[in-house]
Design a protein around this motif. Sequence first.
Motif, PDB file in Angstrom:
ATOM      1  N   ARG A  60      -6.852  -4.173  -8.168  1.00 23.31           N
ATOM      2  CA  ARG A  60      -6.191  -4.248  -7.012  1.00 23.31           C
ATOM      3  C   ARG A  60      -5.125  -2.931  -7.039  1.00 23.31           C
ATOM      4  N   MET A  61      -4.486  -2.770  -8.376  1.00 24.24           N
ATOM      5  CA  MET A  61      -3.432  -1.655  -8.606  1.00 24.24           C
ATOM      6  C   MET A  61      -4.252  -0.201  -7.982  1.00 24.24           C
ATOM      7  N   ALA A  96       2.962   4.182  -6.742  1.00 18.06           N
ATOM      8  CA  ALA A  96       2.390   2.793  -6.186  1.00 18.06           C
ATOM      9  C   ALA A  96       1.796   2.060  -7.372  1.00 18.06           C
ATOM     10  N   PHE A  97       1.355   2.758  -8.504  1.00 15.33           N
ATOM     11  CA  PHE A  97       0.710   2.024  -9.480  1.00 15.33           C
ATOM     12  C   PHE A  97       1.952   1.549 -10.442  1.00 15.33           C
ATOM     13  N   TYR A 124       4.793   0.480  -9.072  1.00 13.05           N
ATOM     14  CA  TYR A 124       4.947  -1.047  -8.230  1.00 13.05           C
ATOM     15  C   TYR A 124       4.062  -2.083  -8.702  1.00 13.05           C
ATOM     16  N   GLY A 125       2.708  -1.637  -8.662  1.00  8.69           N
ATOM     17  CA  GLY A 125       1.524  -2.521  -9.054  1.00  8.69           C
ATOM     18  C   GLY A 125       2.016  -3.046 -10.424  1.00  8.69           C
ATOM     19  N   TRP A 180      -0.492  -7.007 -11.259  1.00  9.43           N
ATOM     20  CA  TRP A 180      -1.875  -7.206 -10.493  1.00  9.43           C
ATOM     21  C   TRP A 180      -2.894  -6.677 -11.397  1.00  9.43           C
ATOM     22  N   ARG A 209       5.673  -1.369   1.768  1.00  6.14           N
ATOM     23  CA  ARG A 209       4.668  -2.311   1.500  1.00  6.14           C
ATOM     24  C   ARG A 209       3.996  -2.970   2.706  1.00  6.14           C
ATOM     25  N   ASP A 253       0.135  -2.757   3.463  1.00  8.93           N
ATOM     26  CA  ASP A 253      -1.082  -3.962   3.736  1.00  8.93           C
ATOM     27  C   ASP A 253      -1.555  -3.772   4.827  1.00  8.93           C
ATOM     28  N   PHE A 274      -4.780  -0.058  -4.168  1.00  5.39           N
ATOM     29  CA  PHE A 274      -3.364  -0.003  -3.696  1.00  5.39           C
ATOM     30  C   PHE A 274      -2.766   1.418  -3.577  1.00  5.39           C
ATOM     31  N   ALA A 275      -2.789   1.884  -4.948  1.00  8.45           N
ATOM     32  CA  ALA A 275      -2.466   3.202  -5.106  1.00  8.45           C
ATOM     33  C   ALA A 275      -3.140   4.302  -4.390  1.00  8.45           C
ATOM     34  N   GLN A 277       4.388  -5.934 -10.419  1.00  6.89           N
ATOM     35  CA  GLN A 277       3.560  -7.124  -9.568  1.00  6.89           C
ATOM     36  C   GLN A 277       2.513  -7.889 -10.679  1.00  6.89           C
TER      37      GLN A 277
END
Length: 303
Positions: free
Chosen positions: A265-266, A252-253, A255-256, A261, A290, A294, A269-270, A259
């Motif tokens: 936020r990262m 997830a990190f 992916y962030g 981010w 994703r 969300d 999200f992670a 983006q």
Amino acid sequence: MLPAPEIVGIGVCTVDHLVTVARLPRRNENMQAVNYDRQPGGLAAIALMAAARLGARCKLIARIGDDEPGAYIRGVLEAEGVDASQLLVDPGSESHVSVILVHEASGDRSIIARPPTGSPIASSEIQRADITCARVLFVDTLTETTLRAARWAREAGLKVLLDPALPYAEIKPLLPYVDVPIVPEYWAREMMPDQPPAAVAERLHREGAAIAIVTLGERGAVAAWEAGVEAFPAYDVDVVDTTGAGDAYHGAFLYGLLQDWEAPRMARFASAVGSLNCRAVGGRTALPTRDEVDRFMAGAATL
């Protein structure tokens, strides 16, 4: 021809045999399993599958055996949308296999591994373009090959994320090329035995990391970056199995980072992705999309 990847990972693939048990067996006991499953595993494999589920284009560079488990690993990675074209094979070698005992009540696990018999990936087997075609590099150990790949990444302006499979003293030469070290709590204790996780994150940041994170399991994580240090709690889910939760967090990190981010936020999200991955047995089963993340974050509570 496959499109260029956004994330390239260099690491280990395994085949995990997951055996769920009501309790750990006693000596010489013959007991019944609650459940059995077979899934791919390994730090890099699960991290990249997590990022791919979220929507990133990923490629894994790894060594597999010339055996059925190796073919299984390749097939699952391809099914998950991860580019497996650089899975390297030693003829006659055996893949990395693990048996994981999962405690039914808590989701905690114990791992027994059979190491692979193939040779480590040689520097000559990876070219600069294999790395610099991406935007982010994931590494999990220090070898001549990963060190050179990290140098290439740094020179080309890629971000490098580390999930250390070696203690601080052994992996230290790689750290100057790492933008985002995400390390587990036991690793942090080995690095600074008498200091809290926040102090370890701060030190890694002072020593050059853009964002440094210490993961704390069900207690979440603590991160250090230019704005300071902050703790991020885990999310509340019904835990079935913790296998792969940390790897999903790393994915997830990754992916962030794509983006662009901000660090908070990262980290949130992670944390959500890692928590969601505990909903089912195995490192891959409950990896979310994703949209799932969300929706979950919009209504979920943290621990």
